[in-house]
Design a protein around this motif. Structure first.
Motif, PDB file in Angstrom:
ATOM      1  N   ALA A   1       1.037  -1.287   0.000  1.00 46.24           N
ATOM      2  CA  ALA A   1      -0.093  -0.083   0.015  1.00 46.24           C
ATOM      3  C   ALA A   1       0.805   1.155  -0.010  1.00 46.24           C
ATOM      4  O   ALA A   1       2.055   1.284   0.232  1.00 46.24           O
ATOM      5  CB  ALA A   1      -0.850   0.058   1.249  1.00 46.24           C
ATOM      6  N   ALA A   2       0.217   2.406  -0.189  1.00 49.83           N
ATOM      7  CA  ALA A   2       0.862   3.726   0.041  1.00 49.83           C
ATOM      8  C   ALA A   2       0.853   4.188   1.399  1.00 49.83           C
ATOM      9  O   ALA A   2      -0.412   3.849   1.968  1.00 49.83           O
ATOM     10  CB  ALA A   2       0.147   4.758  -1.144  1.00 49.83           C
ATOM     11  N   VAL A   3       1.591   4.769   1.934  1.00 51.36           N
ATOM     12  CA  VAL A   3       1.584   5.057   3.607  1.00 51.36           C
ATOM     13  C   VAL A   3       1.862   6.635   3.058  1.00 51.36           C
ATOM     14  O   VAL A   3       2.941   7.160   2.894  1.00 51.36           O
ATOM     15  CB  VAL A   3       2.281   4.370   4.336  1.00 51.36           C
ATOM     16  N   GLY A   4       1.032   7.338   4.039  1.00 58.30           N
ATOM     17  CA  GLY A   4       1.359   9.111   4.014  1.00 58.30           C
ATOM     18  C   GLY A   4       2.434   9.432   4.896  1.00 58.30           C
ATOM     19  O   GLY A   4       2.716   8.809   6.140  1.00 58.30           O
ATOM     20  N   ARG A   5       2.959  10.196   4.315  1.00 64.16           N
ATOM     21  CA  ARG A   5       4.209  10.994   4.818  1.00 64.16           C
ATOM     22  C   ARG A   5       3.833  11.472   6.404  1.00 64.16           C
ATOM     23  O   ARG A   5       4.747  11.294   7.194  1.00 64.16           O
ATOM     24  CB  ARG A   5       4.605  11.962   4.198  1.00 64.16           C
ATOM     25  N   HIS A   6       2.754  12.161   6.469  1.00 60.62           N
ATOM     26  CA  HIS A   6       2.462  12.860   7.527  1.00 60.62           C
ATOM     27  C   HIS A   6       2.252  11.668   8.692  1.00 60.62           C
ATOM     28  O   HIS A   6       2.539  11.830  10.140  1.00 60.62           O
ATOM     29  CB  HIS A   6       1.457  13.907   7.494  1.00 60.62           C
ATOM     30  N   GLU A   7       1.307  10.684   8.388  1.00 56.05           N
ATOM     31  CA  GLU A   7       1.394   9.735   9.305  1.00 56.05           C
ATOM     32  C   GLU A   7       2.500   8.966   9.941  1.00 56.05           C
ATOM     33  O   GLU A   7       2.649   8.580  11.045  1.00 56.05           O
ATOM     34  CB  GLU A   7       0.016   8.589   8.445  1.00 56.05           C
ATOM     35  N   VAL A   8       3.282   8.620   8.826  1.00 58.26           N
ATOM     36  CA  VAL A   8       4.888   8.259   9.410  1.00 58.26           C
ATOM     37  C   VAL A   8       5.367   9.063  10.286  1.00 58.26           C
ATOM     38  O   VAL A   8       5.941   8.714  11.260  1.00 58.26           O
ATOM     39  CB  VAL A   8       5.740   7.940   8.094  1.00 58.26           C
ATOM     40  N   ALA A   9       5.389  10.481   9.960  1.00 54.06           N
ATOM     41  CA  ALA A   9       5.951  11.240  10.879  1.00 54.06           C
ATOM     42  C   ALA A   9       5.083  11.327  12.359  1.00 54.06           C
ATOM     43  O   ALA A   9       5.788  11.500  13.412  1.00 54.06           O
ATOM     44  CB  ALA A   9       5.687  12.779  10.447  1.00 54.06           C
ATOM     45  N   ASP A  10       3.726  11.006  12.159  1.00 59.95           N
ATOM     46  CA  ASP A  10       3.284  10.698  13.566  1.00 59.95           C
ATOM     47  C   ASP A  10       3.660   9.907  14.406  1.00 59.95           C
ATOM     48  O   ASP A  10       3.697   9.985  15.637  1.00 59.95           O
ATOM     49  CB  ASP A  10       1.531  10.791  13.305  1.00 59.95           C
ATOM     50  N   ILE A  11       3.874   8.636  13.682  1.00 64.90           N
ATOM     51  CA  ILE A  11       4.446   7.427  14.514  1.00 64.90           C
ATOM     52  C   ILE A  11       5.952   7.726  15.126  1.00 64.90           C
ATOM     53  O   ILE A  11       6.363   7.578  16.268  1.00 64.90           O
ATOM     54  CB  ILE A  11       4.652   6.254  13.582  1.00 64.90           C
ATOM     55  N   LEU A  12       6.707   8.389  14.293  1.00 69.42           N
ATOM     56  CA  LEU A  12       8.090   8.523  14.704  1.00 69.42           C
ATOM     57  C   LEU A  12       8.246   9.706  15.570  1.00 69.42           C
ATOM     58  O   LEU A  12       9.375   9.643  16.380  1.00 69.42           O
ATOM     59  CB  LEU A  12       9.059   8.794  13.326  1.00 69.42           C
ATOM     60  N   THR A  13       7.419  10.656  15.535  1.00 67.11           N
ATOM     61  CA  THR A  13       7.891  11.791  16.671  1.00 67.11           C
ATOM     62  C   THR A  13       6.673  11.829  17.530  1.00 67.11           C
ATOM     63  O   THR A  13       6.477  12.655  18.466  1.00 67.11           O
ATOM     64  CB  THR A  13       7.521  12.910  15.636  1.00 67.11           C
ATOM     65  N   ALA A  14       5.930  10.713  18.082  1.00 70.55           N
ATOM     66  CA  ALA A  14       5.134  10.780  19.123  1.00 70.55           C
ATOM     67  C   ALA A  14       5.889  10.864  20.335  1.00 70.55           C
ATOM     68  O   ALA A  14       6.772  10.452  20.705  1.00 70.55           O
ATOM     69  CB  ALA A  14       4.319   9.374  19.075  1.00 70.55           C
ATOM     70  N   ALA A  15       5.282  11.833  21.112  1.00 69.02           N
ATOM     71  CA  ALA A  15       5.925  11.948  22.429  1.00 69.02           C
ATOM     72  C   ALA A  15       4.825  11.804  23.533  1.00 69.02           C
ATOM     73  O   ALA A  15       3.336  11.518  23.227  1.00 69.02           O
ATOM     74  CB  ALA A  15       6.117  13.565  22.431  1.00 69.02           C
ATOM     75  N   PRO A  16       5.228  11.741  24.746  1.00 70.48           N
ATOM     76  CA  PRO A  16       4.229  11.506  25.992  1.00 70.48           C
ATOM     77  C   PRO A  16       3.099  12.456  25.960  1.00 70.48           C
ATOM     78  O   PRO A  16       3.539  13.577  25.432  1.00 70.48           O
ATOM     79  CB  PRO A  16       5.133  11.778  27.050  1.00 70.48           C
ATOM     80  N   SER A  17       1.998  12.110  26.382  1.00 69.00           N
ATOM     81  CA  SER A  17       0.887  13.044  26.239  1.00 69.00           C
ATOM     82  C   SER A  17       0.992  14.154  27.081  1.00 69.00           C
ATOM     83  O   SER A  17       0.436  15.467  26.597  1.00 69.00           O
ATOM     84  CB  SER A  17      -0.461  12.300  26.752  1.00 69.00           C
ATOM     85  N   SER A  18       1.937  14.498  28.111  1.00 65.29           N
ATOM     86  CA  SER A  18       2.097  15.662  28.712  1.00 65.29           C
ATOM     87  C   SER A  18       3.169  16.786  28.102  1.00 65.29           C
ATOM     88  O   SER A  18       3.129  17.903  28.382  1.00 65.29           O
ATOM     89  CB  SER A  18       3.065  15.228  30.019  1.00 65.29           C
TER      90      SER A  18
END
Length: 513
Positions: free
Chosen positions: A111-128
């Motif tokens: 499949a194709a995967v969105g660039r922004h969605e990949v960024a969301d996974i890699l840059t996820a930080a604690p909710s605080s």
């Protein structure tokens, strides 16, 4: 369009897939409308790193059912390889997701995967923490993201619930080796263990497929757009075949696999996520030795700065193999020391503050070392004598669940940690990180042994209490992984890969129960 293609699409598909193509550009072009030659070269280098990190090599092993399969560059309990490898290649403004099949050495587009969605996974930080700016998140995304995805049922159907632990160990061997192969190819790799597994499953289309993403390896290309290591040799046994037209997806789980998936829900990081801060850095493979209590002098080891396991990675990893038995002959202390030096290397991770395993060595037949237990001190590259006499062969074999492969080994390596304490502090994420680091250290040991021509095999089936007793470990320290080293017996057969789990105390010649 021919008549046969109109009337028989299956025949047309077969013909298309079996046509020989002599032009490399035809095989590696990312897509019909994305023919950037620079990108094609980068994809090819990534595929070659996959072939070295987790591809087939010369030789064969006995699998479940006593059939033969080609050996791979990383070991696996029972040669089951209970995981899959997915690769998201940067493709212009987005990513293209492929499934890497080691057995067929093929990359098939999913499949194709969105660039922004990949960024969301890699840059996820604690909710605080405040979220990063959108521009910052997508500015420096890696050339590829490799996901090592466990499929627990493939190990659990042979090893029961313990098979779930083997998914962590086997996945970590592969993730570590892929990272090392990528570094050898000129990329900057980093392993990520603290990521949202459910979010990645949604992004990669893994929901409801009984699969757990366990490790991500990001591959960043150096400035200039081309890997520095383009002159490195590739794996001749893993020449990739590209399928860009999609086709079949991942295999669907059946009833027993779904039941096993629910069985591990209380202990998996997928079902029980924990939000831990990201801590980037390069961490050692094993932890520092604890305070000394004995009076015996430390034993210096040979090769404190020996990096041969990484200097010529390709030939080394292709020569790595698991010993199927050992001859009752001594190993030279210098060869053992240089083998242990391989674990001194570190790997870039997102959990640099995570728990590491200690390394206890049970010496039995090593020229230049008295039998007994030693703690390995990675900082000084030395052994700290603990005591004991190394144990009898009968005791060692019994501690290894009566596996014949342990007989004649010159030494046992026990990777240990205060597991219960760490589980209390860090939960399921601690279990995942601890097993990753243990297997990462084991993979480096395998490479170091290949350089020194020392026989080595990783054992997932062992009596932890007996091993701890032989190695004189403190009560709070529990054994997680055992590696046997010695002079390999090239004529031996490793029967724990037979259908019944011999490595868990069952004789393959007797029925279960």
């Amino acid at each position: 369009m021919g008549v046969e293609e109109l009337t028989n699409p299956l025949l047309a598909g077969f013909w298309n897939e079996t046509r020989l193509r002599s032009s490399p550009e035809t095989m590696i072009s990312p897509a019909a409308d994305h023919t950037d030659p620079g990108m094609s070269v980068q994809w090819t280098r990534i595929a070659e790193a996959l072939g070295l990190g987790y591809g087939e090599r010369s030789g064969a092993v006995i699998t479940k059912g006593k059939t033969l399969m080609r050996a791979r560059t990383t070991p696996s309990a029972g040669a089951l390889y209970p995981f899959e490898v997915l690769v998201a290649f940067q493709d212009g403004h987005d990513y293209a997701l492929y499934h890497y099949d080691a057995a067929g050495c093929s990359l098939r587009r999913l499949a194709a995967v969105g660039r922004h969605e990949v960024a969301d996974i890699l840059t996820a930080a604690p909710s605080s923490d405040p979220p990063a700016a959108d521009a910052d998140r997508t500015a420096d995304l890696p050339a590829a993201v490799v996901a090592v995805v466990a499929r627990p049922w493939h190990a659990m159907r042979k090893y029961g619930r313990r098979g779930y632990l083997y998914t962590h160990l086997d996945s970590a061997h592969a993730a570590t080796n892929i990272a090392l192969a990528a570094a050898d190819a000129g990329f900057d790799p980093a392993v990520r263990l603290r990521f949202d597994r459910r979010a990645l499953s949604r992004l990669f289309g893994l929901e409801n497929l009984c699969r757990e993403p366990q490790a991500l390896v990001t591959l960043t290309a150096p400035a200039g757009g081309r890997p520095a290591g383009t002159g490195r040799a590739a794996n001749p046994f893993a020449v990739p075949i590209w399928w860009h037209d999609g086709g079949r997806g991942l295999e669907q789980p059946d009833g027993p696999e779904r039941e096993a998936w629910e069985l591990v829900s209380p202990v998996s990081t997928y079902h029980q996520p924990r939000d831990l801060p990201l801590r980037f850095g390069t961490t050692a493979s094993v932890r520092a030795a604890g305070p000394r209590t004995g009076a015996a002098a430390p034993v210096a080891l040979a090769g404190p700065d020996d990096t041969a396991a990484l200097d010529d990675f390709g030939p080394v990893v292709l020569s790595r193999q698991s010993a199927k038995g050992f001859l009752a002959k001594p190993v030279e202390a210098d060869a053992l020391g240089r083998t242990l030096a391989a674990v001194r290397g570190g790997i870039a991770v997102d959990c640099a503050d995570g728990p590491l395993a200690g390394l206890r060595l049970l010496v039995r037949n090593v020229d230049g070392l008295a039998p007994g237990a030693y703690e390995y001190d990675p900082a000084g590259h030395r052994l700290l004598p603990v005591g004991g006499d190394g144990g009898s062969e009968e005791a060692v074999v019994a501690a290894c669940m009566n596996q014949g492969v342990a007989a004649g080994c010159a030494a046992l390596v026990a990777l240990h940690a205060p597991v219960r304490q760490l589980l209390g502090e860090r939960g399921q994420q601690g279990l995942a990180e601890l097993h990753f680091h243990a297997a990462s250290a084991a993979q480096r040991l395998c490479l170091g042994a290949a350089v020194q021509h020392v026989g080595i095999t990783c054992l997932g089936g062992f009596d932890a209490g007996r091993i701890a007793g032989l190695a004189l470990l403190a009560d709070e320290e529990e054994v997680m992984y055992v590696i046997a080293v010695g002079i390999a017996d090239e004529n031996a057969v490793k029967w724990d890969r037979a259908p019944i789990a011999h490595s868990h105390g069952r004789d393959p010649r007797q029925p279960a129960g």
